[in-house]
Design a protein around this motif. Structure first.
Motif, PDB file in Angstrom:
ATOM      1  N   CYS A  40      73.281  77.521  40.315  1.00 25.98           N
ATOM      2  CA  CYS A  40      72.225  76.963  41.154  1.00 25.98           C
ATOM      3  C   CYS A  40      72.596  75.510  41.408  1.00 25.98           C
ATOM      4  N   LEU A  90      66.412  77.756  48.649  1.00 22.41           N
ATOM      5  CA  LEU A  90      65.007  77.449  48.395  1.00 22.41           C
ATOM      6  C   LEU A  90      64.705  76.056  48.926  1.00 22.41           C
ATOM      7  N   ASN A 105      67.569  84.076  52.306  1.00 21.09           N
ATOM      8  CA  ASN A 105      68.698  84.784  51.707  1.00 21.09           C
ATOM      9  C   ASN A 105      69.622  85.231  52.828  1.00 21.09           C
ATOM     10  N   ARG A 121      56.770  76.237  50.216  1.00 23.68           N
ATOM     11  CA  ARG A 121      58.129  76.643  49.868  1.00 23.68           C
ATOM     12  C   ARG A 121      58.574  77.753  50.811  1.00 23.68           C
ATOM     13  N   GLY A 162      71.254  82.460  48.158  1.00 24.32           N
ATOM     14  CA  GLY A 162      69.818  82.253  48.221  1.00 24.32           C
ATOM     15  C   GLY A 162      69.568  80.771  48.409  1.00 24.32           C
ATOM     16  N   TYR A 200      61.277  84.218  53.835  1.00 18.61           N
ATOM     17  CA  TYR A 200      59.896  84.429  53.428  1.00 18.61           C
ATOM     18  C   TYR A 200      59.332  83.197  52.757  1.00 18.61           C
ATOM     19  N   ARG A 201      58.040  83.043  52.980  1.00 18.49           N
ATOM     20  CA  ARG A 201      57.320  81.942  52.348  1.00 18.49           C
ATOM     21  C   ARG A 201      57.076  82.320  50.901  1.00 18.49           C
ATOM     22  N   ASN A 202      57.068  81.326  50.084  1.00 13.88           N
ATOM     23  CA  ASN A 202      56.850  81.517  48.664  1.00 13.88           C
ATOM     24  C   ASN A 202      55.445  81.062  48.335  1.00 13.88           C
ATOM     25  N   PHE A 205      67.431  70.897  49.408  1.00 18.27           N
ATOM     26  CA  PHE A 205      67.126  72.276  49.075  1.00 18.27           C
ATOM     27  C   PHE A 205      68.024  72.685  47.921  1.00 18.27           C
ATOM     28  N   ARG A 228      61.953  80.527  51.311  1.00 24.21           N
ATOM     29  CA  ARG A 228      63.181  81.087  50.768  1.00 24.21           C
ATOM     30  C   ARG A 228      63.961  81.761  51.888  1.00 24.21           C
TER      31      ARG A 228
END
Length: 150
Positions: free
Chosen positions: A51, A94, A107, A103, A92, A137-139, A38, A105
């Motif tokens: 990142c 991913l 946070n 995907r 965050g 949440y799904r992306n 991830f 996410r």
């Protein structure tokens, strides 16, 4: 009251946004634990961003609906991401599953822990990061269009 940047753009493009949860359900927990890598996004106290790729087997351990752990393995020794967490605990995450084109996410608030018992879940780790989940949440689909030259 002034609109957030997100709401301003939703209004401009007439979108509703997405459904945001606050817990890792058992289904999402199994999904997250099955992913072998991830990405994390962090920033220091001044807002300078970083990142970073994280991976391993397992890459993440779900402790409960609100808590994730991930290992810190010896790397380049710069400690950019974890150093940022010490200054600013917001994180965050991913998760990308290219096989199923999904995907997710996450946070939350991160904490670096030097706990030998927790490190046992991740052989070779030097410490772990505990994330208290605030948003899940799904992306959109992970399908990436192939660019062609004309």
């Amino acid at each position: 009251m002034e609109l957030s940047g997100e709401q301003w753009l939703r209004d401009k493009f007439q979108t509703k946004g997405i459904r945001v949860g606050q817990k890792i359900t058992s289904l999402l927990g199994r999904y997250v634990e099955a992913i072998e890598f991830f990405f994390i996004a962090t920033s220091d106290r001044d807002g300078n961003c970083d990142c970073s790729f994280r991976g391993g087997s397992p890459a993440v351990k779900v402790l409960d609906e609100e808590t994730l752990l991930f290992p810190d393995y010896p790397g380049n020794g710069a400690f950019q991401s974890l150093g940022n967490i010490l200054e600013n605990p917001k994180i965050g995450m991913l998760f990308i599953d290219f096989t199923h084109q999904q995907r997710l996410r996450v946070n939350g608030m991160a904490e670096v822990l030097d706990d030998a018992k927790l490190c046992e879940w991740f052989p070779g780790s030097i410490q772990v990061v505990k994330v208290t989940v605030e948003q899940v949440y799904r992306n959109c689909s992970a399908r990436i269009p192939i660019l062609t030259r004309t």
